[in-house]
Design a protein around this motif. Structure first.
Motif, PDB file in Angstrom:
ATOM      1  N   SER A 193       4.274  -0.694  -4.329  1.00 51.61           N
ATOM      2  CA  SER A 193       5.357  -0.347  -3.419  1.00 51.61           C
ATOM      3  C   SER A 193       6.233   0.787  -3.975  1.00 51.61           C
ATOM      4  CB  SER A 193       6.208  -1.577  -3.119  1.00 51.61           C
ATOM      5  OG  SER A 193       6.772  -2.061  -4.316  1.00 51.61           O
ATOM      6  N   GLU A 194       6.125   1.076  -5.288  1.00 54.37           N
ATOM      7  CA  GLU A 194       6.932   2.131  -5.886  1.00 54.37           C
ATOM      8  C   GLU A 194       6.321   3.519  -5.688  1.00 54.37           C
ATOM      9  OE1 GLU A 194       7.737   1.201  -9.974  1.00 54.37           O
ATOM     10  OE2 GLU A 194       8.471  -0.781  -9.475  1.00 54.37           O
ATOM     11  N   SER A 198       5.457   6.811  -3.836  1.00 55.64           N
ATOM     12  CA  SER A 198       6.148   7.480  -2.727  1.00 55.64           C
ATOM     13  C   SER A 198       5.232   7.555  -1.505  1.00 55.64           C
ATOM     14  CB  SER A 198       6.589   8.880  -3.135  1.00 55.64           C
ATOM     15  OG  SER A 198       5.456   9.704  -3.307  1.00 55.64           O
ATOM     16  N   LYS A 199       5.860   7.678  -0.349  1.00 57.92           N
ATOM     17  CA  LYS A 199       5.102   7.710   0.897  1.00 57.92           C
ATOM     18  C   LYS A 199       4.193   8.938   0.948  1.00 57.92           C
ATOM     19  CE  LYS A 199       6.036   6.328   5.575  1.00 57.92           C
ATOM     20  NZ  LYS A 199       7.013   6.112   6.626  1.00 57.92           N
ATOM     21  N   ALA A 200       4.669  10.060   0.438  1.00 57.02           N
ATOM     22  CA  ALA A 200       3.867  11.297   0.448  1.00 57.02           C
ATOM     23  C   ALA A 200       2.635  11.138  -0.434  1.00 57.02           C
ATOM     24  CB  ALA A 200       4.721  12.471  -0.023  1.00 57.02           C
ATOM     25  N   ASP A 201       2.812  10.526  -1.625  1.00 57.60           N
ATOM     26  CA  ASP A 201       1.667  10.316  -2.511  1.00 57.60           C
ATOM     27  C   ASP A 201       0.688   9.312  -1.912  1.00 57.60           C
ATOM     28  OD1 ASP A 201       2.561  12.096  -4.401  1.00 57.60           O
ATOM     29  OD2 ASP A 201       3.512  10.562  -5.671  1.00 57.60           O
ATOM     30  N   GLY A 202       1.202   8.294  -1.247  1.00 55.26           N
ATOM     31  CA  GLY A 202       0.342   7.302  -0.621  1.00 55.26           C
ATOM     32  C   GLY A 202      -0.517   7.883   0.479  1.00 55.26           C
ATOM     33  N   GLU A 203       0.044   8.852   1.231  1.00 61.04           N
ATOM     34  CA  GLU A 203      -0.721   9.478   2.313  1.00 61.04           C
ATOM     35  C   GLU A 203      -1.790  10.409   1.772  1.00 61.04           C
ATOM     36  OE1 GLU A 203       2.281  11.295   4.703  1.00 61.04           O
ATOM     37  OE2 GLU A 203       2.960   9.390   5.526  1.00 61.04           O
ATOM     38  N   LYS A 227      -7.409   3.854  -3.004  1.00 59.07           N
ATOM     39  CA  LYS A 227      -6.435   2.786  -2.746  1.00 59.07           C
ATOM     40  C   LYS A 227      -7.094   1.416  -2.891  1.00 59.07           C
ATOM     41  CE  LYS A 227      -3.566   5.282   0.584  1.00 59.07           C
ATOM     42  NZ  LYS A 227      -3.126   5.309   1.979  1.00 59.07           N
TER      43      LYS A 227
END
Length: 103
Positions: free
Chosen positions: A10-11, A13-18, A25
């Motif tokens: 959850s830590e 960032s949204k940009a890195d996750g995308e 993943k």
């Protein structure tokens, strides 16, 4: 293993996750779950002999349940055949001697 806390998913960032591919993943999630399972196993298998805990911290081992007491008294039961020696009939003896101890 080191006691450093790993960052959680959850830590990220949204940009890195995308930007991260789905296969990576899935791999990361499976590795995280394997590590968590290993940590759980180690905690379950730990006792006073392979850790620095004092004996008072060790979990008690299970004990056998006691059998409920029977209503019958201990020893020979009423009606049981005894094991006393058989006495000779008076006719089979040579003589009978009466002995009375002095007081």
């Amino acid at each position: 293993m080191q006691n450093k806390a790993l960052p959680s998913i959850s830590e990220v960032s949204k940009a890195d996750g995308e930007k991260t591919p789905a296969s990576v993943k899935a791999l990361v999630l499976s590795l995280v779950s394997r590590v968590e399972n290993e940590v759980r196993k180690e905690k379950l298998q730990r006792n006073i002999q392979n850790s620095s805990q004092p004996p008072s911290e060790d979990k008690p081992k299970g004990f056998k349940a006691k059998k409920p007491r029977s209503r019958r008294p201990r020893g020979g039961q009423p009606g049981q055949a005894g094991n006393a020696p058989k006495l000779y009939p008076p006719e089979a003896r040579e003589h009978i001697e009466n002995y009375y101890p002095s007081q």
